[in-house]
Design an enzyme around this catalytic site. Sequence first.
Site, PDB file in Angstrom:
ATOM      1  N   LYS A 263       6.312  23.330 -13.673  1.00  0.00           N
ATOM      2  CA  LYS A 263       5.546  22.117 -13.352  1.00  0.00           C
ATOM      3  C   LYS A 263       5.179  22.084 -11.871  1.00  0.00           C
ATOM      4  O   LYS A 263       4.048  21.730 -11.516  1.00  0.00           O
ATOM      5  CB  LYS A 263       6.324  20.868 -13.751  1.00  0.00           C
ATOM      6  CG  LYS A 263       5.539  19.608 -13.394  1.00  0.00           C
ATOM      7  CD  LYS A 263       5.705  18.476 -14.335  1.00  0.00           C
ATOM      8  CE  LYS A 263       4.715  17.360 -13.983  1.00  0.00           C
ATOM      9  NZ  LYS A 263       4.923  16.176 -14.760  1.00  0.00           N
TER      10      LYS A 263
ATOM     11  N   ARG B 258      -3.778  21.144 -14.544  1.00  0.00           N
ATOM     12  CA  ARG B 258      -2.649  20.254 -14.819  1.00  0.00           C
ATOM     13  C   ARG B 258      -2.723  19.696 -16.243  1.00  0.00           C
ATOM     14  O   ARG B 258      -1.711  19.346 -16.839  1.00  0.00           O
ATOM     15  CB  ARG B 258      -2.607  19.114 -13.787  1.00  0.00           C
ATOM     16  CG  ARG B 258      -1.385  18.237 -13.951  1.00  0.00           C
ATOM     17  CD  ARG B 258      -1.111  17.349 -12.750  1.00  0.00           C
ATOM     18  NE  ARG B 258       0.028  16.488 -13.045  1.00  0.00           N
ATOM     19  CZ  ARG B 258       0.683  15.773 -12.165  1.00  0.00           C
ATOM     20  NH1 ARG B 258       0.314  15.798 -10.895  1.00  0.00           N
ATOM     21  NH2 ARG B 258       1.709  15.016 -12.528  1.00  0.00           N
TER      22      ARG B 258
ATOM     23  N   LYS C  59       2.840  11.278 -11.054  1.00  0.00           N
ATOM     24  CA  LYS C  59       2.102  10.367 -11.937  1.00  0.00           C
ATOM     25  C   LYS C  59       2.978   9.150 -12.192  1.00  0.00           C
ATOM     26  O   LYS C  59       4.099   9.284 -12.701  1.00  0.00           O
ATOM     27  CB  LYS C  59       1.767  11.039 -13.269  1.00  0.00           C
ATOM     28  CG  LYS C  59       0.594  11.986 -13.179  1.00  0.00           C
ATOM     29  CD  LYS C  59       0.170  12.448 -14.562  1.00  0.00           C
ATOM     30  CE  LYS C  59      -1.016  13.389 -14.479  1.00  0.00           C
ATOM     31  NZ  LYS C  59      -1.378  13.954 -15.794  1.00  0.00           N
TER      32      LYS C  59
ATOM     33  N   HIS D  45       0.175   9.884 -27.460  1.00  0.00           N
ATOM     34  CA  HIS D  45      -0.053   8.547 -26.910  1.00  0.00           C
ATOM     35  C   HIS D  45      -0.591   7.622 -27.997  1.00  0.00           C
ATOM     36  O   HIS D  45      -0.238   6.439 -28.051  1.00  0.00           O
ATOM     37  CB  HIS D  45      -1.003   8.601 -25.714  1.00  0.00           C
ATOM     38  CG  HIS D  45      -0.353   9.214 -24.490  1.00  0.00           C
ATOM     39  ND1 HIS D  45      -1.065   9.660 -23.413  1.00  0.00           N
ATOM     40  CD2 HIS D  45       0.951   9.447 -24.203  1.00  0.00           C
ATOM     41  CE1 HIS D  45      -0.225  10.144 -22.497  1.00  0.00           C
ATOM     42  NE2 HIS D  45       1.006  10.034 -22.962  1.00  0.00           N
TER      43      HIS D  45
ATOM     44  N   GLU E  88      -7.522  17.463 -11.741  1.00  0.00           N
ATOM     45  CA  GLU E  88      -8.979  17.480 -11.615  1.00  0.00           C
ATOM     46  C   GLU E  88      -9.631  18.757 -12.126  1.00  0.00           C
ATOM     47  O   GLU E  88     -10.802  18.760 -12.485  1.00  0.00           O
ATOM     48  CB  GLU E  88      -9.369  17.285 -10.137  1.00  0.00           C
ATOM     49  CG  GLU E  88      -9.198  15.858  -9.686  1.00  0.00           C
ATOM     50  CD  GLU E  88      -9.173  15.695  -8.167  1.00  0.00           C
ATOM     51  OE1 GLU E  88      -9.457  14.596  -7.707  1.00  0.00           O
ATOM     52  OE2 GLU E  88      -8.867  16.671  -7.453  1.00  0.00           O
TER      53      GLU E  88
ATOM     54  N   HIS F  55      -0.300  15.565 -26.147  1.00  0.00           N
ATOM     55  CA  HIS F  55      -0.211  14.189 -25.660  1.00  0.00           C
ATOM     56  C   HIS F  55      -1.348  13.277 -26.105  1.00  0.00           C
ATOM     57  O   HIS F  55      -1.171  12.064 -26.131  1.00  0.00           O
ATOM     58  CB  HIS F  55      -0.100  14.184 -24.130  1.00  0.00           C
ATOM     59  CG  HIS F  55       1.271  14.560 -23.635  1.00  0.00           C
ATOM     60  ND1 HIS F  55       1.867  15.770 -23.932  1.00  0.00           N
ATOM     61  CD2 HIS F  55       2.180  13.882 -22.886  1.00  0.00           C
ATOM     62  CE1 HIS F  55       3.071  15.816 -23.359  1.00  0.00           C
ATOM     63  NE2 HIS F  55       3.278  14.682 -22.733  1.00  0.00           N
TER      64      HIS F  55
ATOM     65  N   GLU G 249       9.474  18.053 -24.721  1.00  0.00           N
ATOM     66  CA  GLU G 249       8.706  18.425 -23.520  1.00  0.00           C
ATOM     67  C   GLU G 249       9.071  19.854 -23.085  1.00  0.00           C
ATOM     68  O   GLU G 249       8.237  20.591 -22.570  1.00  0.00           O
ATOM     69  CB  GLU G 249       8.969  17.448 -22.367  1.00  0.00           C
ATOM     70  CG  GLU G 249       8.428  16.040 -22.602  1.00  0.00           C
ATOM     71  CD  GLU G 249       6.913  15.894 -22.374  1.00  0.00           C
ATOM     72  OE1 GLU G 249       6.239  16.902 -22.087  1.00  0.00           O
ATOM     73  OE2 GLU G 249       6.421  14.758 -22.505  1.00  0.00           O
TER      74      GLU G 249
ATOM     75  N   ASN H 296      -0.396  18.395 -20.751  1.00  0.00           N
ATOM     76  CA  ASN H 296      -0.591  17.317 -21.725  1.00  0.00           C
ATOM     77  C   ASN H 296      -0.771  17.842 -23.145  1.00  0.00           C
ATOM     78  O   ASN H 296      -1.300  17.142 -24.007  1.00  0.00           O
ATOM     79  CB  ASN H 296      -1.806  16.472 -21.322  1.00  0.00           C
ATOM     80  CG  ASN H 296      -1.434  15.493 -20.234  1.00  0.00           C
ATOM     81  OD1 ASN H 296      -0.345  14.935 -20.229  1.00  0.00           O
ATOM     82  ND2 ASN H 296      -2.326  15.309 -19.283  1.00  0.00           N
TER      83      ASN H 296
ATOM     84  N   HIS I 256       8.911   8.898 -26.460  1.00  0.00           N
ATOM     85  CA  HIS I 256       7.766   9.707 -26.035  1.00  0.00           C
ATOM     86  C   HIS I 256       7.863  11.145 -26.547  1.00  0.00           C
ATOM     87  O   HIS I 256       6.903  11.697 -27.097  1.00  0.00           O
ATOM     88  CB  HIS I 256       7.669   9.667 -24.508  1.00  0.00           C
ATOM     89  CG  HIS I 256       6.555  10.500 -23.964  1.00  0.00           C
ATOM     90  ND1 HIS I 256       5.222  10.271 -24.279  1.00  0.00           N
ATOM     91  CD2 HIS I 256       6.564  11.588 -23.140  1.00  0.00           C
ATOM     92  CE1 HIS I 256       4.475  11.176 -23.670  1.00  0.00           C
ATOM     93  NE2 HIS I 256       5.263  11.989 -22.976  1.00  0.00           N
TER      94      HIS I 256
ATOM     95  N   ARG J 274       0.817  -1.238   0.000  1.00  0.00           N
ATOM     96  CA  ARG J 274       0.000   0.000   0.000  1.00  0.00           C
ATOM     97  C   ARG J 274       0.839   1.272   0.000  1.00  0.00           C
ATOM     98  O   ARG J 274       0.406   2.316   0.463  1.00  0.00           O
ATOM     99  CB  ARG J 274      -0.969   0.009   1.181  1.00  0.00           C
ATOM    100  CG  ARG J 274      -1.917  -1.157   1.152  1.00  0.00           C
ATOM    101  CD  ARG J 274      -3.207  -0.858   1.870  1.00  0.00           C
ATOM    102  NE  ARG J 274      -4.079  -2.017   1.763  1.00  0.00           N
ATOM    103  CZ  ARG J 274      -4.128  -2.995   2.659  1.00  0.00           C
ATOM    104  NH1 ARG J 274      -3.370  -2.934   3.727  1.00  0.00           N
ATOM    105  NH2 ARG J 274      -4.936  -3.995   2.481  1.00  0.00           N
TER     106      ARG J 274
END
Length: 369
Positions: free
Chosen positions: A226, A241, A142, A252, A237, A248, A184, A245, A265, A120
């Site tokens: 960042k 943030r 992440k 992806h 959320e 991205h 990036e 991306n 990437h 955990r």
Amino acid sequence: MTTLHVDLGPRGYDIVVTSGTDAALADFIRRCCSATSALVVTDRVVRPHAEQVGELLRQQGLRTGLAVRPPGEEQKSLAVAAELYDALLDLPADRRTLVVAVGGGVIGDLAGFVAATYARGLDLLMVPTTLLAMVDSSVGGKVAVNHPRAKNLIGCFHQPRGVWIDLHTLRTLPDREYRSGLAEVVKYGVSLDADFFAWLESNAERILRRDPELLEHIVVRCCRLKADIVARDERDETGLRAVLNYGHTFAHAFETAAGYGRWLHGEAVAAGMVCASRLAERRGLIPSQLTERQRALLSRLGLPTAPEPWDRAVLLAAMRSDKKALAGKMRFILPRRLGEVALFDDVAAADVESVLAELQRTPAAAGHA
Ligand code: GLY
């Protein structure tokens, strides 16, 4: 040495940007956590650096193990994570075991995922050795492995206890990896900082020569940008943030279509940013000159600016499986102006397909790496 703080209250941590890993790392680890043992996870390419880190930990009285993986995106799988759980059991690990990720984005994501899920959650220290990991993936918590049909799909948020960036490791980074990290870096300019983008344009040649002064400026600037975003939207959320991306959703899909590991990437992000910018043009958000500025900078930095002729139905399916998709709707980060991007969830599949078709016809799409 520069120290930046990621302000997340009890989960807050420092990012140290320095040149040369020495005894100061051992002090840093002591301040970050109270570990009594550590599993150092690395890949074959940077094994000597990981061994040096392991030695510093042993000098501090920590029991250490070393897990060395082959390089490459294919390592980000549940099967490899299970092998690392075995390594932790063999150590044996307990609640005061620290997982130390020494390597690029793949090692950071994989070791971070293992640290987040074993017993955990174990403490995690990031020691990024590639530009991409320094400016992006090692900061912000992440962590993930890939699903065969979608990148980074199996993962969670698990903030590290600290990030130790030794710029010396960039001296031996292969050119292709270095350029991948620069994609990036460009992303930060387009998404958040127009002055930084212009500075990159003015200094592209010195950046390609890896001038140490410029590298420090780049890494510190990107980490600062960042850290501020992560502090305000840790769990992605509020849409804030999400600006990180930019490019991205396309990227992806390109990585999935190419087969994990064939495109790096950052290479996929470079081509993805050009696609996202063209999409923004189609919506009338930006003039074509902004796309051209990005394309010009990315190609000066030796990065691809268009996707290969992959099957567009496959690309669209991958975009619909992207983590950012909501209620079956693809979501894209599009520029509004240089230094400002926003999240859009009402982009028509037909527009995405047109942008892909158009860019797949450009000479830059003729094939890559
Ligand atoms: N790389 C995007 C993020 O950390 O949110």
